[in-house]
Design a protein around this motif. Structure first.
Motif, PDB file in Angstrom:
ATOM      1  N   SER A  33       0.847  -1.187   0.000  1.00  0.00           N
ATOM      2  CA  SER A  33       0.000   0.000   0.000  1.00  0.00           C
ATOM      3  C   SER A  33       0.891   1.248   0.000  1.00  0.00           C
ATOM      4  O   SER A  33       2.080   1.186   0.336  1.00  0.00           O
ATOM      5  CB  SER A  33      -0.900   0.015   1.244  1.00  0.00           C
ATOM      6  N   GLU A  34       0.304   2.363  -0.390  1.00  0.00           N
ATOM      7  CA  GLU A  34       1.060   3.625  -0.380  1.00  0.00           C
ATOM      8  C   GLU A  34       1.529   3.957   1.026  1.00  0.00           C
ATOM      9  O   GLU A  34       2.640   4.491   1.215  1.00  0.00           O
ATOM     10  CB  GLU A  34       0.179   4.744  -0.944  1.00  0.00           C
ATOM     11  N   ALA A  35       0.725   3.626   2.027  1.00  0.00           N
ATOM     12  CA  ALA A  35       1.098   3.905   3.415  1.00  0.00           C
ATOM     13  C   ALA A  35       2.327   3.089   3.834  1.00  0.00           C
ATOM     14  O   ALA A  35       3.199   3.590   4.563  1.00  0.00           O
ATOM     15  CB  ALA A  35      -0.076   3.592   4.345  1.00  0.00           C
ATOM     16  N   GLU A  36       2.415   1.839   3.385  1.00  0.00           N
ATOM     17  CA  GLU A  36       3.581   1.014   3.708  1.00  0.00           C
ATOM     18  C   GLU A  36       4.849   1.582   3.078  1.00  0.00           C
ATOM     19  O   GLU A  36       5.914   1.604   3.710  1.00  0.00           O
ATOM     20  CB  GLU A  36       3.360  -0.418   3.223  1.00  0.00           C
ATOM     21  N   ARG A  38       5.369   4.717   2.175  1.00  0.00           N
ATOM     22  CA  ARG A  38       5.678   5.978   2.863  1.00  0.00           C
ATOM     23  C   ARG A  38       6.378   5.692   4.205  1.00  0.00           C
ATOM     24  O   ARG A  38       7.362   6.359   4.554  1.00  0.00           O
ATOM     25  CB  ARG A  38       4.398   6.772   3.094  1.00  0.00           C
ATOM     26  N   ALA A  39       5.853   4.720   4.947  1.00  0.00           N
ATOM     27  CA  ALA A  39       6.441   4.395   6.249  1.00  0.00           C
ATOM     28  C   ALA A  39       7.853   3.836   6.102  1.00  0.00           C
ATOM     29  O   ALA A  39       8.733   4.116   6.926  1.00  0.00           O
ATOM     30  CB  ALA A  39       5.551   3.396   6.984  1.00  0.00           C
ATOM     31  N   ALA A  40       8.092   3.051   5.061  1.00  0.00           N
ATOM     32  CA  ALA A  40       9.408   2.441   4.870  1.00  0.00           C
ATOM     33  C   ALA A  40      10.475   3.486   4.577  1.00  0.00           C
ATOM     34  O   ALA A  40      11.596   3.401   5.090  1.00  0.00           O
ATOM     35  CB  ALA A  40       9.346   1.418   3.739  1.00  0.00           C
ATOM     36  N   VAL A 147      16.007  -3.072   1.344  1.00  0.00           N
ATOM     37  CA  VAL A 147      16.744  -1.899   0.858  1.00  0.00           C
ATOM     38  C   VAL A 147      16.402  -0.605   1.593  1.00  0.00           C
ATOM     39  O   VAL A 147      17.219   0.326   1.601  1.00  0.00           O
ATOM     40  CB  VAL A 147      16.525  -1.709  -0.659  1.00  0.00           C
ATOM     41  N   ALA A 148      15.227  -0.527   2.197  1.00  0.00           N
ATOM     42  CA  ALA A 148      14.815   0.719   2.860  1.00  0.00           C
ATOM     43  C   ALA A 148      15.206   0.696   4.340  1.00  0.00           C
ATOM     44  O   ALA A 148      14.397   1.014   5.208  1.00  0.00           O
ATOM     45  CB  ALA A 148      13.313   0.945   2.696  1.00  0.00           C
ATOM     46  N   THR A 149      16.449   0.321   4.607  1.00  0.00           N
ATOM     47  CA  THR A 149      16.931   0.256   5.987  1.00  0.00           C
ATOM     48  C   THR A 149      18.283   0.951   6.080  1.00  0.00           C
ATOM     49  O   THR A 149      19.028   1.034   5.090  1.00  0.00           O
ATOM     50  CB  THR A 149      17.100  -1.202   6.459  1.00  0.00           C
TER      51      THR A 149
END
Length: 217
Positions: A33-36, A38-40, A147-149
């Motif tokens: 989802s877009e929210a996931e 954005r949060a990542a 990768v987003a970490t």
């Protein structure tokens, strides 16, 4: 009854193994989802969304257009001269990635070195690329979780130290001889062998009982 119970246990056990494999190997959570997304990415999200950098925007769009399916990441790598430092960086990056890939049912499916460039109708210089590596990812969500970490951003330094450059492109997975199919065939073979052995053992016992009156009494 004993024979059927034993055979049933064999097939139930194999079915449970296969069900566990499917639960691990296949994406079951649906698209991102877009929210996931954005949060990542946190504070970087808006910057990437508004960025004029085509690569940054394409990277973000890749997650925002998630279809929930597995994919291949096709990597063309340019290798530097192999020195102890380069080899050590490659080992560290490879170890880092494998620790994060395998729990997410993601893994390299092919790694091969280029022998020679025979044809090139595009006129693009592909001579710097020495190795083709294809990695299977269970889903874009799993890729994003890697990768987003901050850990990955720190480890990218080892990737850069182990390569002169790289080109990466995600691709769809067409009809292939996948791990679940291979495993299913293997488990069915084990089940058939187990069934035959159980039936033969039961037949042998009944034969012994037929020729041994004391065993029937």
């Amino acid at each position: 009854m004993i024979r059927m119970t034993r055979i049933l246990k064999i097939w139930i056990g194999l079915a449970m193994v296969y069900a566990a494999l499917i639960a691990w190997h296949q994406p079951l959570r649906g698209p991102l989802s877009e929210a996931e997304v954005r949060a990542a990415f946190g504070g970087q999200y808006v910057h990437m969304l508004q960025s004029e950098d085509a690569q940054a925007r394409a990277f973000l769009d890749f997650f925002l257009t998630d279809d929930g399916r597995p994919f291949f990441m096709v990597n063309l790598n340019a290798l530097p001269e192999q020195t102890p430092d380069v080899e050590d960086a490659a080992r560290q990056y490879g170890f880092f990635m494998m620790l994060r890939l395998l729990p997410r049912a993601s893994y390299p499916v092919m790694s091969t070195d280029v022998i020679a460039g025979l044809t090139n109708s595009l006129g693009t210089d592909l001579s710097p690329f020495d190795r083709l590596v294809v990695v299977r990812y269970r889903s874009r969500r799993d890729f994003l979780e890697i990768v987003a970490t901050s850990e990955f951003r720190q480890e990218v330094g080892n990737k850069g130290a182990s390569l002169d450059g790289w080109y990466s492109a995600p691709s769809t997975i067409g009809p292939t001889l996948s791990l679940p199919v291979v495993t299913l065939c293997f488990l069915m073979l084990i089940g058939l062998i187990g069934t035959l052995r159980a039936r033969n053992a039961a037949h042998a016992r009944s034969q012994r009982s037929a020729f041994n009156p004391a065993a029937r009494s």
